[in-house]
Design a protein around this motif. Sequence first.
Motif, PDB file in Angstrom:
ATOM      1  N   PHE A  28      -3.581   6.077 -11.240  1.00 28.95           N
ATOM      2  CA  PHE A  28      -2.148   5.902 -11.002  1.00 28.95           C
ATOM      3  C   PHE A  28      -1.338   7.121 -11.434  1.00 28.95           C
ATOM      4  O   PHE A  28      -0.135   7.149 -11.260  1.00 28.95           O
ATOM      5  N   ASN A  29      -2.010   8.109 -12.007  1.00 32.56           N
ATOM      6  CA  ASN A  29      -1.334   9.350 -12.427  1.00 32.56           C
ATOM      7  C   ASN A  29      -1.311  10.355 -11.287  1.00 32.56           C
ATOM      8  O   ASN A  29      -1.693  11.512 -11.445  1.00 32.56           O
ATOM      9  N   THR A  30      -0.863   9.921 -10.159  1.00 32.43           N
ATOM     10  CA  THR A  30      -0.774  10.757  -8.969  1.00 32.43           C
ATOM     11  C   THR A  30       0.382  10.255  -8.123  1.00 32.43           C
ATOM     12  O   THR A  30       0.942   9.203  -8.401  1.00 32.43           O
ATOM     13  N   ASP A  31       0.697  10.995  -7.096  1.00 29.89           N
ATOM     14  CA  ASP A  31       1.744  10.471  -6.209  1.00 29.89           C
ATOM     15  C   ASP A  31       1.107   9.460  -5.247  1.00 29.89           C
ATOM     16  O   ASP A  31      -0.100   9.424  -5.055  1.00 29.89           O
ATOM     17  N   GLN A  32       1.942   8.662  -4.688  1.00 28.68           N
ATOM     18  CA  GLN A  32       1.524   7.548  -3.829  1.00 28.68           C
ATOM     19  C   GLN A  32       0.585   7.992  -2.703  1.00 28.68           C
ATOM     20  O   GLN A  32      -0.390   7.324  -2.411  1.00 28.68           O
ATOM     21  N   THR A  33       0.856   9.114  -2.101  1.00 27.90           N
ATOM     22  CA  THR A  33       0.064   9.548  -0.943  1.00 27.90           C
ATOM     23  C   THR A  33      -1.327  10.038  -1.335  1.00 27.90           C
ATOM     24  O   THR A  33      -2.217  10.078  -0.493  1.00 27.90           O
ATOM     25  N   VAL A  50       2.318  -3.110 -16.315  1.00 26.22           N
ATOM     26  CA  VAL A  50       0.877  -3.122 -16.581  1.00 26.22           C
ATOM     27  C   VAL A  50       0.421  -1.752 -17.076  1.00 26.22           C
ATOM     28  O   VAL A  50      -0.331  -1.645 -18.048  1.00 26.22           O
ATOM     29  N   LEU A  51       0.884  -0.703 -16.413  1.00 24.89           N
ATOM     30  CA  LEU A  51       0.525   0.652 -16.846  1.00 24.89           C
ATOM     31  C   LEU A  51       1.019   0.912 -18.272  1.00 24.89           C
ATOM     32  O   LEU A  51       0.347   1.589 -19.058  1.00 24.89           O
ATOM     33  N   GLY A  52       2.173   0.366 -18.613  1.00 25.57           N
ATOM     34  CA  GLY A  52       2.721   0.531 -19.958  1.00 25.57           C
ATOM     35  C   GLY A  52       1.857  -0.118 -21.026  1.00 25.57           C
ATOM     36  O   GLY A  52       1.581   0.495 -22.064  1.00 25.57           O
ATOM     37  N   VAL A  53       1.411  -1.347 -20.780  1.00 29.32           N
ATOM     38  CA  VAL A  53       0.557  -1.995 -21.788  1.00 29.32           C
ATOM     39  C   VAL A  53      -0.799  -1.303 -21.870  1.00 29.32           C
ATOM     40  O   VAL A  53      -1.408  -1.248 -22.944  1.00 29.32           O
ATOM     41  N   ALA A  54      -1.256  -0.741 -20.759  1.00 28.89           N
ATOM     42  CA  ALA A  54      -2.503   0.026 -20.783  1.00 28.89           C
ATOM     43  C   ALA A  54      -2.321   1.293 -21.622  1.00 28.89           C
ATOM     44  O   ALA A  54      -3.176   1.621 -22.458  1.00 28.89           O
ATOM     45  N   ARG A  55      -1.213   1.987 -21.428  1.00 31.92           N
ATOM     46  CA  ARG A  55      -0.927   3.193 -22.228  1.00 31.92           C
ATOM     47  C   ARG A  55      -0.821   2.865 -23.714  1.00 31.92           C
ATOM     48  O   ARG A  55      -1.166   3.676 -24.572  1.00 31.92           O
ATOM     49  N   ASP A  56      -0.349   1.668 -24.025  1.00 36.94           N
ATOM     50  CA  ASP A  56      -0.223   1.236 -25.419  1.00 36.94           C
ATOM     51  C   ASP A  56      -1.559   0.801 -26.023  1.00 36.94           C
ATOM     52  O   ASP A  56      -1.604   0.361 -27.174  1.00 36.94           O
ATOM     53  N   GLY A  57      -2.645   0.889 -25.241  1.00 36.60           N
ATOM     54  CA  GLY A  57      -3.974   0.549 -25.736  1.00 36.60           C
ATOM     55  C   GLY A  57      -4.283  -0.927 -25.779  1.00 36.60           C
ATOM     56  O   GLY A  57      -5.263  -1.344 -26.401  1.00 36.60           O
ATOM     57  N   LYS A  58      -3.495  -1.734 -25.101  1.00 38.73           N
ATOM     58  CA  LYS A  58      -3.675  -3.178 -25.163  1.00 38.73           C
ATOM     59  C   LYS A  58      -4.713  -3.710 -24.167  1.00 38.73           C
ATOM     60  O   LYS A  58      -4.940  -4.908 -24.095  1.00 38.73           O
ATOM     61  N   MET A  59      -5.359  -2.810 -23.432  1.00 33.99           N
ATOM     62  CA  MET A  59      -6.392  -3.239 -22.486  1.00 33.99           C
ATOM     63  C   MET A  59      -7.754  -2.659 -22.849  1.00 33.99           C
ATOM     64  O   MET A  59      -8.647  -2.588 -22.028  1.00 33.99           O
ATOM     65  N   GLU A  98       0.798  -1.219   0.000  1.00 32.22           N
ATOM     66  CA  GLU A  98       0.000   0.000   0.000  1.00 32.22           C
ATOM     67  C   GLU A  98       0.835   1.275   0.000  1.00 32.22           C
ATOM     68  O   GLU A  98       0.456   2.288  -0.576  1.00 32.22           O
ATOM     69  N   LYS A  99       1.979   1.240   0.651  1.00 30.28           N
ATOM     70  CA  LYS A  99       2.807   2.445   0.785  1.00 30.28           C
ATOM     71  C   LYS A  99       3.846   2.601  -0.326  1.00 30.28           C
ATOM     72  O   LYS A  99       4.430   3.660  -0.473  1.00 30.28           O
ATOM     73  N   SER A 100       4.088   1.536  -1.129  1.00 30.39           N
ATOM     74  CA  SER A 100       5.195   1.617  -2.086  1.00 30.39           C
ATOM     75  C   SER A 100       4.903   0.993  -3.451  1.00 30.39           C
ATOM     76  O   SER A 100       5.832   0.757  -4.215  1.00 30.39           O
ATOM     77  N   PHE A 101       3.654   0.744  -3.783  1.00 36.52           N
ATOM     78  CA  PHE A 101       3.355   0.012  -5.016  1.00 36.52           C
ATOM     79  C   PHE A 101       3.642   0.778  -6.302  1.00 36.52           C
ATOM     80  O   PHE A 101       3.920   0.191  -7.337  1.00 36.52           O
ATOM     81  N   MET A 102       3.596   2.105  -6.270  1.00 37.69           N
ATOM     82  CA  MET A 102       3.745   2.896  -7.493  1.00 37.69           C
ATOM     83  C   MET A 102       5.078   2.661  -8.202  1.00 37.69           C
ATOM     84  O   MET A 102       5.138   2.723  -9.420  1.00 37.69           O
ATOM     85  N   SER A 103       6.108   2.378  -7.467  1.00 39.84           N
ATOM     86  CA  SER A 103       7.428   2.224  -8.078  1.00 39.84           C
ATOM     87  C   SER A 103       7.729   0.785  -8.498  1.00 39.84           C
ATOM     88  O   SER A 103       8.784   0.528  -9.074  1.00 39.84           O
ATOM     89  N   MET A 104       6.813  -0.124  -8.261  1.00 38.82           N
ATOM     90  CA  MET A 104       7.077  -1.532  -8.559  1.00 38.82           C
ATOM     91  C   MET A 104       7.115  -1.782 -10.068  1.00 38.82           C
ATOM     92  O   MET A 104       6.301  -1.260 -10.821  1.00 38.82           O
ATOM     93  N   GLU A 105       8.072  -2.588 -10.477  1.00 38.26           N
ATOM     94  CA  GLU A 105       8.281  -2.878 -11.896  1.00 38.26           C
ATOM     95  C   GLU A 105       7.040  -3.476 -12.554  1.00 38.26           C
ATOM     96  O   GLU A 105       6.663  -3.095 -13.669  1.00 38.26           O
ATOM     97  N   TYR A 106       6.388  -4.422 -11.885  1.00 40.83           N
ATOM     98  CA  TYR A 106       5.209  -5.066 -12.466  1.00 40.83           C
ATOM     99  C   TYR A 106       4.100  -4.046 -12.714  1.00 40.83           C
ATOM    100  O   TYR A 106       3.461  -4.063 -13.769  1.00 40.83           O
ATOM    101  N   ILE A 107       3.877  -3.173 -11.761  1.00 41.45           N
ATOM    102  CA  ILE A 107       2.832  -2.163 -11.919  1.00 41.45           C
ATOM    103  C   ILE A 107       3.164  -1.252 -13.091  1.00 41.45           C
ATOM    104  O   ILE A 107       2.297  -0.932 -13.911  1.00 41.45           O
ATOM    105  N   GLN A 108       4.407  -0.876 -13.228  1.00 40.98           N
ATOM    106  CA  GLN A 108       4.813  -0.044 -14.345  1.00 40.98           C
ATOM    107  C   GLN A 108       4.633  -0.780 -15.676  1.00 40.98           C
ATOM    108  O   GLN A 108       4.247  -0.175 -16.692  1.00 40.98           O
TER     109      GLN A 108
END
Length: 153
Positions: free
Chosen positions: A120-125, A98-107, A86-96
């Motif tokens: 996810f377009n915000t800071d963690q807090t 998933v966000l990348g394939v979403a940005r590429d329109g694959k979802m 909950e406190k550190s997920f934004m920097s995780m490689e897997y999340i990035q």
Amino acid sequence: MRINIDNCMIGNKALASVLLLYYHLCIEGNFSGDETVYIDPKDFNGFDFLQVEIDSSIIDIDEKLIREGAIIYLLCDLNDLVVEHEKSFMSMEYIQKVLGVARDGKMSEIPETESLFELFNTDQTSFDFVQYNDILREIYSKYIKERINSLIG
């Protein structure tokens, strides 16, 4: 990935994996955690099936269900990380990833993911966990619960 007569077993295993995943999600009643542990990654990996194409003249497998299932699979793993870290997920490689394939329109098979990933377009807090969970409940209801109900008639 294109599935045709030469690799129809891949399609059958993918469909079976999606149905197994949906079964476990239905037991939980929503995205809760660890649903993908029941899926053999050799048979199904969400990233590999996001844009699957089925040669329907040869194989009768629901392409849309597999594509949606691939997204649901990725959302399950994403949710596990969001909840567990909950406190550190934004920097995780897997999340990035998933966000990348979403940005590429694959979802795009599940349009509601666009609203989910905008969170996810915000800071963690400032992450809006309430809205995040609301969107996941909407996706669950529409793409899992309704799909299973339609399959069983």
